[in-house]
Each structure stands twice: as C-alpha cells, then as structure tokens.
Design a protein around this motif. Structure first.
Motif, PDB file in Angstrom:
ATOM      1  N   ALA A 411       0.836  -1.206   0.000  1.00 14.15           N
ATOM      2  CA  ALA A 411       0.000   0.000   0.000  1.00 14.15           C
ATOM      3  C   ALA A 411       0.870   1.256   0.000  1.00 14.15           C
ATOM      4  O   ALA A 411       0.566   2.244  -0.686  1.00 14.15           O
ATOM      5  N   PHE A 412       1.968   1.232   0.757  1.00 12.04           N
ATOM      6  CA  PHE A 412       2.892   2.364   0.782  1.00 12.04           C
ATOM      7  C   PHE A 412       3.511   2.584  -0.599  1.00 12.04           C
ATOM      8  O   PHE A 412       3.620   3.716  -1.078  1.00 12.04           O
ATOM      9  N   VAL A 413       3.937   1.487  -1.244  1.00  6.04           N
ATOM     10  CA  VAL A 413       4.524   1.568  -2.588  1.00  6.04           C
ATOM     11  C   VAL A 413       3.543   2.195  -3.563  1.00  6.04           C
ATOM     12  O   VAL A 413       3.897   3.077  -4.361  1.00  6.04           O
ATOM     13  N   GLU A 414       2.292   1.750  -3.521  1.00  7.37           N
ATOM     14  CA  GLU A 414       1.293   2.235  -4.475  1.00  7.37           C
ATOM     15  C   GLU A 414       1.023   3.729  -4.305  1.00  7.37           C
ATOM     16  O   GLU A 414       0.670   4.417  -5.272  1.00  7.37           O
ATOM     17  N   ALA A 415       1.208   4.256  -3.097  1.00  6.98           N
ATOM     18  CA  ALA A 415       0.953   5.671  -2.845  1.00  6.98           C
ATOM     19  C   ALA A 415       2.195   6.540  -3.016  1.00  6.98           C
ATOM     20  O   ALA A 415       2.079   7.769  -3.076  1.00  6.98           O
ATOM     21  N   ALA A 416       3.376   5.941  -3.091  1.00  3.63           N
ATOM     22  CA  ALA A 416       4.629   6.696  -3.105  1.00  3.63           C
ATOM     23  C   ALA A 416       4.939   7.232  -4.502  1.00  3.63           C
ATOM     24  O   ALA A 416       4.521   6.665  -5.518  1.00  3.63           O
ATOM     25  N   GLY A 417       5.700   8.300  -4.551  1.00  5.28           N
ATOM     26  CA  GLY A 417       6.179   8.854  -5.810  1.00  5.28           C
ATOM     27  C   GLY A 417       7.612   8.441  -6.075  1.00  5.28           C
ATOM     28  O   GLY A 417       8.242   7.750  -5.255  1.00  5.28           O
ATOM     29  N   PRO A 418       8.170   8.875  -7.221  1.00  2.37           N
ATOM     30  CA  PRO A 418       9.544   8.499  -7.577  1.00  2.37           C
ATOM     31  C   PRO A 418      10.584   8.923  -6.545  1.00  2.37           C
ATOM     32  O   PRO A 418      11.655   8.318  -6.470  1.00  2.37           O
ATOM     33  N   GLU A 419      10.267   9.947  -5.738  1.00  2.00           N
ATOM     34  CA  GLU A 419      11.232  10.403  -4.742  1.00  2.00           C
ATOM     35  C   GLU A 419      11.522   9.333  -3.685  1.00  2.00           C
ATOM     36  O   GLU A 419      12.544   9.378  -2.992  1.00  2.00           O
ATOM     37  N   ALA A 420      10.636   8.348  -3.554  1.00  2.00           N
ATOM     38  CA  ALA A 420      10.836   7.272  -2.568  1.00  2.00           C
ATOM     39  C   ALA A 420      11.546   6.061  -3.173  1.00  2.00           C
ATOM     40  O   ALA A 420      11.783   5.075  -2.463  1.00  2.00           O
TER      41      ALA A 420
END
Length: 457
Positions: A411-420
């Motif tokens: 879920a965190f991956v799906e919400a994260a942008g390229p900066e992560a």
C-alpha cells in the motif's frame, strides 16, 4: 518411483505417446522413460526401418501459469527450423497429452562442463551467430502463428513484460511489495525501442553442445515479437547459473556476427523487465502449486525462481539509476528445538530408494526442502524480525507478521512517488537478499545468483 495411484495416469500418458508416434512418425515404440523433473517430459526410442529413432516429448507445465500455449510454442519451433536455425526437428503435437514430439539431439547444457576453453569460445561464436540469425527472421509468419505484434516502439520494449504483467494482475493471490515497486518502475521508465520489431526468444541462452559444436537451441515458450536487446539482456540472468562465459565479450561476438549495435542502456532496462517478468510468472506458479499441489512439483525450485529473479530485477534497477546496493550481513546461527526433527528428516530422506529417474528426482526435491527448512530454523527468526522492523520504520506502523508487513508495504509503494524509489529499493533489496540467503544451500544450481550481485555491463 511412482506410487500405486499414479500408475494408471502414467500408463495412459505412455500409451498416448506410443499411439501418436506410431501413427504419425512410424515404426514401433520400444522404450519410453519419463524424465525426473518438475515438467512432464519423456525420452522415447522408436524402431523404424531397422534403425533406432531417438525422440523427446516435451509436455505441458503442470502449473500452467504462462500466457503462452504449447501449441504456440510448437509453431515457433517449426518456424525456427524453416528459418535455418539449429533446432530439433518437430514431428508434431500430441493434443490429448499435450506434448511436442521432436528429435532427441545429442549434447549437454552449461559451458562449465566443456572440455576446453577452445570449445567454449567455438560454441559461444556459434550461439552469437544463431541469435543474429533469429533476429533477422521475417516476423510475419510468427505473427500469423499467434505472436502479438506490439503497436508502438514503447510497446515493443515491453512486449513480454506486458503479457506476463497482465496475467499477474488478474491472477495474483497475495500482496507483494517488491513486484508492485519494480513493476511501477518498469512502466514509468520504459524507453521506446530504437530497433524494428524482431522475433526474440527472450531466454536465448538455452542450448545443447557437443565438443566444439552447438547442436541445438532449446526452449522457446517465452518467444515474443520484441526488441532484440531483450535476448542479450536475458543472457545476463541465465548466465548466473548456466555458464555462458563473459557476457560483455559475448556482446562483441554478436555485433561481429552482424547483429544489431549493442545498446547497453537498453540491455540494462531489459534485464530489469525480463527478471521481473520471470518473478511474476514464478509467483503465479507458486500460487497454483499451493492451491493444488502436484506430486512432481518442486517447492524450493519454484521459490528460488521467485527470489533469484526478484533479486536480479532490483539489482538491474539499481544499475539503471546509479544506486550502489549493500546486502545485509549474514545473521548468526541460532540453534533450537527444530534441530533434532530436521536432522531426523534429513536422515530419513537419505535412506529413500532411487529406483528410477522419477524416484531420484523426488528424493532430490525432499533433500532440498529439508536443507531449506534447516536454514529457516537456523536463521529465519532473525531475518524475519529484521524485515518487520524495516517495514515499521518505512510505513510508520508495526506489522504483526510477514503477511501484514507485505500488505502495508505494498500500500505504501502504491501511494509513493519516484522520490521514494531509492529508499524502497534499498529496503526491498535487503529483504530479498535475506530470502536468498535462506535458499543458498551449498550445492544449489542457483547458488551464484542467490549470493552474488548481478555483474555490471
């Protein structure tokens, strides 16, 4: 050795094989031997016109998780033979089995078994020339045989990846933050192909050789119309466990034989995409096994496919974006209550009979599973705790177990942008290295890829 309830099915398969061969190839089947492996396959000897004809029957995967059919693969074999490639002659498809009937070719795999360095280089030159010849084939007959023609340069780059990703998204049964992260990266960073559409084997490093001669190219179930750099990228993955020699110098042989100019940035991207496609397909294979276990499935082999290819996918992404990854240090051994029963299990497996190739294969499956369980008992609790702690730090919530950690992190991956990307890449790579360490049983065919990083190009 087959257990009693398996014998009727095995006998029926052998009768189907003999009936089809005698009707379509001619002669009389005098010997049929099932190979000991996870995929059904048989060596068949046929007496015809006073000579023995050696055949091989390649059956369909038991866990049928690929988006490509055996009929499609059979058509590809025939087109490659018609195009002058060194492939076994295909006699046809046994539809009721199903299985492809082809000539059994002399030779062995893995250049690590070659008799001399001169033989290795001779075979590598022939392999390079064969791949160049594949890339020059007219794609129209392959499209007519059912291979999809991508509609844009970017779609050409993602040809095989898109096929497998679509099936994965439909059929997956568990959260997998690594696949979610890597798939988002691949789709976000896919470059348009700079080359025309070509026939590509995708896993082009599979072949047999005898002395200094390449006798046959093998295994075309992953074939697509795509970018020829896909085949060169796939050699980096297969070369980690089936020796292909130095890969950069092989690329020079490919160019010298008249191949497309080697595009290293494209190869690096295709390494990530190809390895991830293998990971997704292997995840589906594992899901099917867990839902309906079959007697000749190999749990550890299937898990190695997932972990090994996932590790290569992340390391290829790191190569593309210029990040140096540091795998975690091996944990200390921790002995406990599991030691004695695992020792007892290993002792029992060592006493099982090896009456035939199937029995020997099943014994090896049991032996590898026992060795994996031993490593889980020694190292697993610490590695699992490390993963849970990493996830808690990343998402800000402590998961109760690995399944919850996977769900939270996905879920965190799906919400994260390229900066992560870099932080997620490091976390996911550390965890896949932990899982690879557990699978790195001494003597494993995949040991090199499990414990060593992907070599740069």
């Amino acid at each position: 050795m087959l257990v009693e309830e398996e014998r009727p099915r095995a006998d029926a398969a052998e009768r189907q094989i003999a009936r089809w061969i005698e009707a379509n190839v001619g002669g009389r089947v005098v010997r049929t031997v099932r190979q000991g492996r996870w995929r059904p396959a048989w060596h068949v000897d046929v007496e015809r016109d006073g000579r023995t004809l050696a055949l091989y029957v390649r059956g369909e995967r038991v866990e049928n998780f690929l988006p490509y059919s055996l009929e499609r693969e059979c058509a590809v074999w025939r087109l490659l033979e018609a195009g002058g490639l060194r492939v076994p002659h295909v006699h046809g498809l046994i539809e009721e089995l199903p299985g492809i009937v082809m000539d059994r070719v002399a030779g062995r795999s893995n250049l690590a078994t070659a008799d001399s360095a001169q033989d290795v280089e001779a075979v590598r030159r022939q392999l390079a020339a064969q791949i160049v010849q594949m890339h020059r084939l007219d794609i129209a007959p392959f499209v007519a045989a059912g291979l999809r023609l991508p509609d844009s340069p970017r779609a050409l780059t993602l040809s095989q990846f898109d096929d497998i990703h679509a099936r994965y998204k439909t059929e997956r049964r568990r959260a997998d933050p690594l696949v979610a992260f890597a798939a988002r990266w691949v789709e976000r960073n896919a470059p348009p192909s700079a080359r025309p559409a070509c026939y590509t084997a995708c896993d082009a490093g599979q072949f047999l050789f005898d002395g200094a001669e390449l006798t046959a190219l093998m295994d075309f179930e992953l074939s697509v119309i795509g970018d020829p750099m896909m085949d060169l990228a796939a050699l980096r993955i297969r070369g980690q466990w089936e020796d292909l020699g130095d890969i950069p110098s092989f690329y020079a042989l490919y160019e010298a034989a008249g191949g497309w100019p080697v595009d290293l940035p494209a190869i690096r991207f295709h390494t990530a995409a190809f390895a991830l496609a293998g990971t997704m397909a292997s995840c589906l294979c594992m899901d099917q096994f867990l839902a309906a276990p079959q007697p000749d499935a190999d749990y550890v082999e299937y898990l190695v496919w997932i972990v090994w290819e996932a590790k290569q996918a992340l390391e290829a992404i790191a190569e593309c974006i210029g990040v140096a990854l540091d795998p975690p240090a091996p944990p200390p051994e921790r002995h406990g209550w599991a030691d004695a029963p695992i020792f007892a299990m290993a002792s029992m497996v060592g006493e099982l009979p090896e009456a035939d190739p199937v029995a020997a294969y099943r014994k090896n499956v049991q032996r590898s599973l026992t060795a994996y369980l031993e490593r889980i008992a020694l190292y697993g609790p610490k590695l699992e705790a490390d993963y849970l702690a990493d996830v808690a730090r990343m998402v800000g919530e402590a998961p109760a177990d690995v399944a919850e950690a996977d769900r939270l992190l996905e879920a965190f991956v799906e919400a994260a942008g390229p900066e992560a990307d870099e932080a997620l890449l490091r976390l996911l790579h550390a965890n896949v290295c932990r899982r690879a360490f557990l699978l790195a049983v001494p003597g494993s065919l995949y040991l090199n890829g499990l414990v060593r990083p992907l070599l740069p190009v």
